[in-house]
Design an enzyme around this catalytic site. Sequence first.
Site, short mmCIF file in Angstrom:
data_model
loop_
_atom_site.label_atom_id
_atom_site.label_comp_id
_atom_site.label_asym_id
_atom_site.label_seq_id
_atom_site.Cartn_x
_atom_site.Cartn_y
_atom_site.Cartn_z
N TYR A 148 7.27 -4.52 0.85
CA TYR A 148 8.07 -3.41 0.33
C TYR A 148 9.12 -2.96 1.35
O TYR A 148 10.29 -2.75 1.01
CB TYR A 148 7.13 -2.25 -0.02
CG TYR A 148 7.78 -1.09 -0.70
CD1 TYR A 148 8.15 -1.15 -2.05
CD2 TYR A 148 8.02 0.11 -0.02
CE1 TYR A 148 8.73 -0.07 -2.69
CE2 TYR A 148 8.60 1.19 -0.65
CZ TYR A 148 8.96 1.10 -1.98
OH TYR A 148 9.53 2.16 -2.61
N ILE A 183 7.57 11.35 -3.03
CA ILE A 183 7.99 12.17 -4.18
C ILE A 183 6.84 12.26 -5.19
O ILE A 183 6.09 11.31 -5.38
CB ILE A 183 9.23 11.54 -4.86
CG1 ILE A 183 10.32 11.23 -3.83
CG2 ILE A 183 9.75 12.46 -5.95
CD1 ILE A 183 10.88 12.43 -3.10
#
Length: 242
Positions: A148, A183
């Site tokens: 990632y 988030i």
Amino acid sequence: MMKQLKDKVVVVTGGAQGLGKAMCERFAYEGAEVVYSLDLQKGNLTADNVRHQELDVTNIAEIDSFIQSVKEAYGRIDVLVNNAGVTRDALTQKMDDNKWESVMDINLKGVFHMTKAIAPIMMENGSGSIINISSIVGLYGNIGQANYAATKAGVIGMSYTWAKEFTRKGAAVRTNVIAPGFIETDMMKTVPEKVLQPLRDQTPLKRLGLPEEVANAALFLASDESSYVNGHVLSVDGGLRL
């Protein structure tokens, strides 16, 4: 008050949920003529100017067909948000090729193929805004996320390149990056509280971010308010440094 995206044609990948959904909703509210929400999952966006379309960002034929249909309908694409992404976490010594390749295909190659298809239309029309969603992990790395992190760092590198390439012939085609921190999306709801609380504690603002706060940053970069912003990485992370 003038809507910031009045009459704009907008494309958002990964638009069905999370950050993508929040961005589609904000863009629609801000007067976009149409917002295309591209995703393999069915979204529940209900605004009249949002259109959901199933699309795989790893499938070049699907991308080309979609772009051709938009070009025929509107003759332009004003904003592209490359948001689609996945995680397949594992420590490096335990990461198999499937975890590596699947993340590379969607997070990095998907961004490349979407941009390669849309940027020429923007250059032909003389203007456009490309917003690539990276991550705090692409800036600082993270344990168990070598794949990632590599893709999100790669997105930043491509964006710096495109900020130069797409303006080379005088077109005002800007390319910028948003690097969100942690988030509050559905993905984060699966993370144990014992993991989330230290992240809040490490963040100077002492909380996780909201999808709407990332959407606000995307709106700025999509609109003419950022007309002199190009090749920039905008962190939306509450000041967190991993």
